[in-house]
Design a protein around this motif. Structure first.
Motif, PDB file in Angstrom:
ATOM      1  N   UNK A  27       0.868  -1.180   0.000  1.00 45.38           N
ATOM      2  CA  UNK A  27       0.000   0.000   0.000  1.00 45.38           C
ATOM      3  C   UNK A  27       0.904   1.229   0.000  1.00 45.38           C
ATOM      4  N   UNK A  28       1.068   1.825  -1.171  1.00 49.75           N
ATOM      5  CA  UNK A  28       1.977   2.962  -1.328  1.00 49.75           C
ATOM      6  C   UNK A  28       1.197   4.172  -1.819  1.00 49.75           C
ATOM      7  N   UNK A  29       1.465   5.315  -1.223  1.00 53.70           N
ATOM      8  CA  UNK A  29       0.797   6.545  -1.643  1.00 53.70           C
ATOM      9  C   UNK A  29       1.602   7.221  -2.747  1.00 53.70           C
ATOM     10  N   UNK A  30       0.912   7.628  -3.823  1.00 52.07           N
ATOM     11  CA  UNK A  30       1.544   8.295  -4.960  1.00 52.07           C
ATOM     12  C   UNK A  30       0.690   9.493  -5.369  1.00 52.07           C
ATOM     13  N   UNK A  31       1.186  10.204  -6.367  1.00 58.47           N
ATOM     14  CA  UNK A  31       0.439  11.318  -6.946  1.00 58.47           C
ATOM     15  C   UNK A  31       0.420  11.180  -8.462  1.00 58.47           C
ATOM     16  N   UNK A  41      -1.908  -0.510  -4.562  1.00 60.73           N
ATOM     17  CA  UNK A  41      -2.092  -1.604  -3.619  1.00 60.73           C
ATOM     18  C   UNK A  41      -1.784  -2.928  -4.313  1.00 60.73           C
ATOM     19  N   UNK A  42      -1.384  -3.899  -3.526  1.00 58.98           N
ATOM     20  CA  UNK A  42      -1.088  -5.227  -4.057  1.00 58.98           C
ATOM     21  C   UNK A  42      -1.723  -6.299  -3.204  1.00 58.98           C
ATOM     22  N   UNK A  43      -2.250  -7.322  -3.871  1.00 66.13           N
ATOM     23  CA  UNK A  43      -2.817  -8.489  -3.201  1.00 66.13           C
ATOM     24  C   UNK A  43      -2.262  -9.734  -3.875  1.00 66.13           C
ATOM     25  N   UNK A  44      -2.074 -10.795  -3.091  1.00 66.38           N
ATOM     26  CA  UNK A  44      -1.529 -12.006  -3.665  1.00 66.38           C
ATOM     27  C   UNK A  44      -2.141 -13.239  -3.018  1.00 66.38           C
ATOM     28  N   UNK A  51      -1.008  -5.895  -8.621  1.00 68.92           N
ATOM     29  CA  UNK A  51      -0.777  -4.550  -8.084  1.00 68.92           C
ATOM     30  C   UNK A  51      -1.521  -3.569  -8.979  1.00 68.92           C
ATOM     31  N   UNK A  52      -2.338  -2.708  -8.387  1.00 68.82           N
ATOM     32  CA  UNK A  52      -3.171  -1.797  -9.172  1.00 68.82           C
ATOM     33  C   UNK A  52      -3.491  -0.551  -8.349  1.00 68.82           C
ATOM     34  N   UNK A  69      -4.350  -2.722   5.467  1.00 68.25           N
ATOM     35  CA  UNK A  69      -3.052  -2.877   6.113  1.00 68.25           C
ATOM     36  C   UNK A  69      -2.229  -3.956   5.421  1.00 68.25           C
ATOM     37  N   UNK A  70      -1.071  -3.639   4.875  1.00 71.19           N
ATOM     38  CA  UNK A  70      -0.198  -4.688   4.326  1.00 71.19           C
ATOM     39  C   UNK A  70       0.138  -5.722   5.396  1.00 71.19           C
ATOM     40  N   UNK A  71       0.164  -6.986   4.990  1.00 70.88           N
ATOM     41  CA  UNK A  71       0.373  -8.077   5.929  1.00 70.88           C
ATOM     42  C   UNK A  71      -0.906  -8.660   6.473  1.00 70.88           C
ATOM     43  N   UNK A  72      -2.047  -8.035   6.158  1.00 68.10           N
ATOM     44  CA  UNK A  72      -3.350  -8.515   6.602  1.00 68.10           C
ATOM     45  C   UNK A  72      -3.986  -9.370   5.500  1.00 68.10           C
ATOM     46  N   UNK A  73      -4.634 -10.451   5.902  1.00 63.85           N
ATOM     47  CA  UNK A  73      -5.408 -11.249   4.964  1.00 63.85           C
ATOM     48  C   UNK A  73      -6.818 -10.671   4.840  1.00 63.85           C
TER      49      UNK A  73
END
Length: 339
Positions: A27-31, A41-44, A51-52, A69-73
């Protein structure tokens, strides 16, 4: 209306809707170029990561910012899309997993990559090798004790965090392959050098192959978010941890003094190079065989990964792999002449 089926992310086809159990990885913030904020965000699951972006005008923007939260299922209901910018999930529902989700197949380790081979089948074969190849009764009982004591951990632990067999069941897959090689090589060299004194010890070589990475059971720990090193793994390393575990087992199931010494030597020398963590180089025929069988299996798995997973096409891979070199895939098939 019936809910959509529960599927694996790796099985999703374009336009398909399903319920998914996934691990949030990013979960990364961008502009944007216009200065508008958005999140990447990424899910696997075990075999695919997507990642989208979550744009500022998305109905999920606020909950993404405050709660995801990254690391959360998560359990997600989504439609899988193929877009010009790569695969994306059109999320319809999302929530953290709950205990009741186990009834639909959720497992905290399900989103980690795993061996292509079935762990229990590998376990049975390893035990068969002990029965067939180790003729020394004291040594056989010693190995059986260790395999029984650590069985549940051996079925799942990876062989490494990064470089080779870095997935669930990787330790067992690697150990089994090294043991197969060592049995064959020890038998061949014992036959080829009948005048060697003492002769190549097949039982000792096979036992050393099984135990060479024993310390990784204390060096590596698995969590739902991935593979991590334990504090003792970082500070001591698997070579010395393996020697410690060997001595602990010998205190309960004694071995002849020289047998134990030779096993210790195989463990502490199997990496060969000091830069790789070896206090000593191999100094016995059995230690040489374990070292080279171990190194070959690790390297070949790296070759396999580089050839199978790099997305680039062409006769060669790039050098962006753990081997740091290009690999040859083969010449492209000849195109038929135009009609």
């Amino acid at each position: 209306m019936q809910p959509p089926p529960v599927k694996k992310l790796a099985e999703m086809q374009p336009g398909q809707e399903a319920d998914l159990f996934v691990l949030m990885t990013t979960k990364e913030q961008h502009q944007t170029r216009e200065g508008k904020p958005y999140y990447k965000v990424g899910f696997r699951d075990a075999s695919r990561e997507i990642v989208f972006p979550i744009w500022a005008d998305s109905p999920w923007a606020e909950v993404c910012r405050t709660s995801w939260t990254p690391g959360q299922h998560y359990k997600i209901r989504a439609v899988y899309r193929e877009t010009p910018f790569g695969p994306q999930l059109d999320i319809r529902k999302i929530r953290p997993v709950v205990e009741a989700d186990r009834q639909q197949g959720f497992d905290p380790l399900m989103c980690l990559p795993r061996s292509r081979q079935e762990p229990r089948a590998m376990w049975e074969e390893l035990n068969e090798l002990v029965q067939e190849a180790i003729t020394d009764s004291a040594l056989k009982a010693f190995i059986q004790k260790i395999l029984h004591e650590y069985r549940e951990q051996m079925l799942v632990i990876p062989a490494a965090k990064w470089h080779h067999h870095a997935y669930l069941g990787g330790w067992l897959e690697h150990t089994l392959q090294v043991t197969r090689h060592c049995r064959y090589l020890a038998q061949q060299y014992r036959s080829a050098y009948p005048d060697l004194q003492p002769p190549v010890d097949v039982s000792l070589t096979v036992a050393g192959a099984i135990l060479h990475d024993l310390g990784k059971l204390r060096e590596i720990q698995l969590t739902p978010t991935g593979i991590h090193y334990t504090p003792e793994g970082e500070l001591v390393g698997h070579v010395l941890l393996g020697r410690d575990m060997l001595r602990e087992a010998a205190a309960e199931c004694p071995l002849p003094e020289e047998t134990l010494l030779r096993l210790e030597h195989i463990i502490i020398s199997h990496q060969r190079e000091p830069d790789w963590g070896a206090p000593k180089p191999p100094m016995t025929p059995e230690a040489f065989l374990v070292h080279y069988a171990d190194d070959l299996d690790a390297k070949f798995q790296m070759v396999y990964t580089a050839l199978m997973e790099e997305p680039a096409t062409g006769p060669f891979t790039t050098a962006r792999n753990v081997l740091g070199q290009k690999l040859f895939r083969g010449l492209p098939p000849e195109q038929p002449p135009p009609a």
